[in-house]
Design a protein around this motif. Structure first.
Motif, PDB file in Angstrom:
ATOM      1  N   THR A  67      16.348  -7.012  -0.285  1.00  0.00           N
ATOM      2  CA  THR A  67      15.589  -8.133  -0.837  1.00  0.00           C
ATOM      3  C   THR A  67      16.115  -8.548  -2.208  1.00  0.00           C
ATOM      4  O   THR A  67      16.252  -9.745  -2.493  1.00  0.00           O
ATOM      5  N   ALA A  68      16.410  -7.586  -3.078  1.00  0.00           N
ATOM      6  CA  ALA A  68      16.918  -7.910  -4.412  1.00  0.00           C
ATOM      7  C   ALA A  68      18.251  -8.663  -4.312  1.00  0.00           C
ATOM      8  O   ALA A  68      18.506  -9.601  -5.081  1.00  0.00           O
ATOM      9  N   ASN A  69      19.094  -8.253  -3.359  1.00  0.00           N
ATOM     10  CA  ASN A  69      20.369  -8.949  -3.161  1.00  0.00           C
ATOM     11  C   ASN A  69      20.143 -10.377  -2.671  1.00  0.00           C
ATOM     12  O   ASN A  69      20.845 -11.311  -3.068  1.00  0.00           O
ATOM     13  N   ALA A  70      19.152 -10.539  -1.797  1.00  0.00           N
ATOM     14  CA  ALA A  70      18.826 -11.871  -1.292  1.00  0.00           C
ATOM     15  C   ALA A  70      18.302 -12.762  -2.418  1.00  0.00           C
ATOM     16  O   ALA A  70      18.584 -13.963  -2.455  1.00  0.00           O
ATOM     17  N   ASN A  71      17.531 -12.175  -3.339  1.00  0.00           N
ATOM     18  CA  ASN A  71      17.069 -12.945  -4.498  1.00  0.00           C
ATOM     19  C   ASN A  71      18.251 -13.503  -5.285  1.00  0.00           C
ATOM     20  O   ASN A  71      18.253 -14.668  -5.701  1.00  0.00           O
ATOM     21  N   SER A  72      19.254 -12.660  -5.491  1.00  0.00           N
ATOM     22  CA  SER A  72      20.451 -13.107  -6.219  1.00  0.00           C
ATOM     23  C   SER A  72      21.165 -14.222  -5.474  1.00  0.00           C
ATOM     24  O   SER A  72      21.656 -15.192  -6.077  1.00  0.00           O
ATOM     25  N   GLU A  73      21.225 -14.098  -4.152  1.00  0.00           N
ATOM     26  CA  GLU A  73      21.892 -15.131  -3.354  1.00  0.00           C
ATOM     27  C   GLU A  73      21.125 -16.451  -3.397  1.00  0.00           C
ATOM     28  O   GLU A  73      21.716 -17.527  -3.251  1.00  0.00           O
ATOM     29  N   MET A  74      19.810 -16.390  -3.583  1.00  0.00           N
ATOM     30  CA  MET A  74      19.059 -17.631  -3.733  1.00  0.00           C
ATOM     31  C   MET A  74      19.494 -18.373  -4.990  1.00  0.00           C
ATOM     32  O   MET A  74      19.644 -19.602  -4.994  1.00  0.00           O
ATOM     33  N   ASN A  75      19.701 -17.628  -6.068  1.00  0.00           N
ATOM     34  CA  ASN A  75      20.174 -18.260  -7.298  1.00  0.00           C
ATOM     35  C   ASN A  75      21.587 -18.810  -7.119  1.00  0.00           C
ATOM     36  O   ASN A  75      21.916 -19.891  -7.633  1.00  0.00           O
ATOM     37  N   ASN A  76      22.433 -18.076  -6.384  1.00  0.00           N
ATOM     38  CA  ASN A  76      23.789 -18.564  -6.113  1.00  0.00           C
ATOM     39  C   ASN A  76      23.751 -19.851  -5.287  1.00  0.00           C
ATOM     40  O   ASN A  76      24.508 -20.800  -5.546  1.00  0.00           O
ATOM     41  N   ALA A  77      22.880 -19.871  -4.283  1.00  0.00           N
ATOM     42  CA  ALA A  77      22.759 -21.065  -3.444  1.00  0.00           C
ATOM     43  C   ALA A  77      22.225 -22.237  -4.249  1.00  0.00           C
ATOM     44  O   ALA A  77      22.644 -23.391  -4.053  1.00  0.00           O
ATOM     45  N   LEU A  78      21.309 -21.965  -5.165  1.00  0.00           N
ATOM     46  CA  LEU A  78      20.776 -23.024  -6.018  1.00  0.00           C
ATOM     47  C   LEU A  78      21.864 -23.591  -6.924  1.00  0.00           C
ATOM     48  O   LEU A  78      21.943 -24.813  -7.127  1.00  0.00           O
ATOM     49  N   ASN A  79      22.710 -22.712  -7.460  1.00  0.00           N
ATOM     50  CA  ASN A  79      23.818 -23.183  -8.289  1.00  0.00           C
ATOM     51  C   ASN A  79      24.719 -24.130  -7.501  1.00  0.00           C
ATOM     52  O   ASN A  79      25.114 -25.200  -7.981  1.00  0.00           O
ATOM     53  N   ALA A  80      25.045 -23.714  -6.269  1.00  0.00           N
ATOM     54  CA  ALA A  80      25.930 -24.528  -5.430  1.00  0.00           C
ATOM     55  C   ALA A  80      25.276 -25.862  -5.077  1.00  0.00           C
ATOM     56  O   ALA A  80      25.921 -26.923  -5.111  1.00  0.00           O
ATOM     57  N   PHE A  81      23.991 -25.810  -4.745  1.00  0.00           N
ATOM     58  CA  PHE A  81      23.255 -27.022  -4.392  1.00  0.00           C
ATOM     59  C   PHE A  81      23.172 -27.968  -5.591  1.00  0.00           C
ATOM     60  O   PHE A  81      23.377 -29.187  -5.466  1.00  0.00           O
ATOM     61  N   SER A  82      22.875 -27.406  -6.759  1.00  0.00           N
ATOM     62  CA  SER A  82      22.757 -28.229  -7.970  1.00  0.00           C
ATOM     63  C   SER A  82      24.089 -28.852  -8.353  1.00  0.00           C
ATOM     64  O   SER A  82      24.125 -29.936  -8.948  1.00  0.00           O
ATOM     65  N   ALA A  83      25.204 -28.174  -7.989  1.00  0.00           N
ATOM     66  CA  ALA A  83      26.535 -28.683  -8.310  1.00  0.00           C
ATOM     67  C   ALA A  83      27.011 -29.738  -7.327  1.00  0.00           C
ATOM     68  O   ALA A  83      28.100 -30.305  -7.502  1.00  0.00           O
ATOM     69  N   GLY A  84      26.218 -30.012  -6.279  1.00  0.00           N
ATOM     70  CA  GLY A  84      26.568 -31.080  -5.363  1.00  0.00           C
ATOM     71  C   GLY A  84      26.814 -30.669  -3.933  1.00  0.00           C
ATOM     72  O   GLY A  84      26.992 -31.512  -3.051  1.00  0.00           O
ATOM     73  N   LYS A  85      26.828 -29.370  -3.641  1.00  0.00           N
ATOM     74  CA  LYS A  85      27.050 -28.917  -2.264  1.00  0.00           C
ATOM     75  C   LYS A  85      25.794 -29.188  -1.449  1.00  0.00           C
ATOM     76  O   LYS A  85      24.667 -29.034  -1.949  1.00  0.00           O
TER      77      LYS A  85
END
Length: 465
Positions: free
Chosen positions: A424-442
């Motif tokens: 779960t903690a790893n998935a939390n980190s991946e949510m932030n990574n996905a948000l970064n990518a989404f915010s950058a235009g992906k």
């Protein structure tokens, strides 16, 4: 009484075949009959008393009387509280109240030794109770084989589980395959907080109870601006916490396959609903430092609204003078439904030699008495099904909470809880990574698919160890 005159009984009373004088024989026979009669009438529910002057006496006890007997026994209970690792915090939140309720008990706090507890596990040291969140139940209980089903104790003491918030018991049943490993401390509910001074500054109406996510999104856009050279944001989140606690009960992982469910329809909808806030001009996160968001609300006071865990209520009361609480925003397809709870539990382990005494502690922590104290002095949201009474004094023992709209915290039913995972903690980190990518235009589907691929590889590697 004819059944008592069996030859085997007579032989037992006349060991070695020696003859007895009539009076002695009759005396022993009478004593034997009396003992058997008492045993037959006792129904098998007898418990020796702890009264030294009544050694050997047995008497049937009701569940209430048995609980009282156990509560007055002199014994030691050991506690593991891994999230904090400090005895001071354990005593402030639990220990002092437990000592008042059970003055006969000696409480032993087990310091956190290492992240994987290998030393503690190898030592075979007794552990009676583990206090840990639902999300960390695997790490500190089931994954290391400390779990113990307490269904027998619930039955023995006629404990009424219906008084507890149902979603907190339902998830325990799922974890224990129909059994139950522990009782909850509190719900760990998410809360919606806002800074009234900023709304007054910009002449915008305060958030109200019953708003939808779309309405809160529009309000966030209105409150996000630059004024006097200062950048103000309408909203910040505990982003991963909001995603994990989503109202659609979309899980991180498939409970059967262990595969990430980031690309599932409900999960994509959940992620998009929250991530869109960060595409509002001015809502960007500098250097992707998500951990600083709470400071922007509490210290800088440049954020109008925050959705975060319930522990933020006390911190907000310390930091802000003019603030309040609204009910969580809801989805149009799930009107009135709140987010999932984020509970902590007290678990009795399979190393406990004092299960009955440990169970008395669990039931006390889940009692109205402790839950009302906890709500009043710690500002923790109660785990009770009907928590309105406890919430009437919520935060009354702390400065700055009186008069706030605290009933809004419990005004909505909780969404069904999803199972946690060791990852779960790893998935939390991946949510932030996905948000970064989404915010950058992906696009959202690509951002979540790539995050799922990364976490699946991590899970696969972890399963091979």
């Amino acid at each position: 009484m004819n059944r008592l005159k069996r030859p085997d009984f007579i032989r037992y009373m006349n060991k070695g075949g020696k003859k007895m004088a009539g009076k002695n024989r009759m005396l022993l026979f009478t004593i034997g009959c009396t003992m058997l009669l008492l045993s037959a009438c006792g129904g098998g529910s007898t418990t020796k008393t702890d009264d030294p002057g009544a050694a050997g006496k047995e008497a049937p006890l009701t569940p209430e009387a048995e609980a009282a007997r156990v509560a007055n026994s002199k014994l030691e209970l050991s506690f593991l509280y891994p999230p904090s690792g400090t005895e001071e915090l354990f005593m402030a939140r639990f220990g002092e109240q437990i000592k008042k309720k059970f003055p006969q008990y000696t409480l032993k706090f087990i310091p956190r030794q290492s992240d994987n507890y290998s030393g503690l596990l190898a030592s075979k040291e007794p552990i009676d109770i583990v206090i840990v969140s639902l999300n960390n139940t695997g790490t500190y209980l089931t994954d290391i084989g400390l779990e113990s089903d307490i269904s027998d104790l619930i039955k023995k003491y006629n404990y009424d589980l219906s008084r507890i918030e149902p979603s907190l018991i339902d998830i325990q049943r799922r974890i224990a395959n129909g059994g139950i490993y522990g009782l909850p401390l509190g719900t760990g509910a998410m809360v919606f907080l806002y800074n009234k001074d900023l709304f007054d500054k910009f002449g915008v109406s305060y958030p109200r109870d019953g708003m939808t996510w779309d309405e809160v999104y529009d309000l966030t856009r209105r409150m996000t601006r630059t004024d006097g050279g200062i950048n103000y944001k309408g909203m910040v989140f505990g982003f991963a916490s909001v995603i994990r606690s989503n109202q659609l009960s979309a899980p991180y992982f498939d409970s059967k396959t262990g595969k990430a469910m980031f690309t599932d329809h409900n999960f994509v909808q959940t992620f998009t609903n929250v991530a869109r806030f960060y595409k509002i001009p001015g809502m960007e996160i500098p250097n992707n430092k998500y951990s600083d968001q709470a400071d922007q609300f509490l210290k800088d006071q440049t954020v109008a609204m925050m959705i975060n865990t319930g522990g933020m209520v006390a911190r907000t009361a310390e930091a802000l003078k003019n603030w309040d609480i609204a009910s969580l925003p809801t989805l149009q397809e799930k009107p009135g439904l709140g987010m999932q709870a984020g509970p902590d539990y007290l678990y009795i382990t399979n190393r406990s030699a004092q299960r009955d005494a440990a169970f008395q502690v669990l039931t006390y922590i889940a009692s109205d008495e402790y839950q009302e104290w906890m709500a009043r002095d710690l500002a923790f949201v109660p785990a009770l099904k009907d928590s309105k009474k406890a919430m009437q004094s919520f935060g009354a023992g702390l400065q700055g909470i009186q008069g706030k709209n605290v009933q809004a915290i419990i005004s909505q039913p909780y969404a069904p809880l999803t199972l946690a995972s060791p990852f779960t903690a790893n998935a939390n980190s991946e949510m932030n990574n996905a948000l970064n990518a989404f915010s950058a235009g992906k696009d959202v589907n690509t951002a979540l698919r790539e995050a799922a691929e990364r976490i699946d590889k991590l899970v696969e590697q972890g399963m091979k160890k």
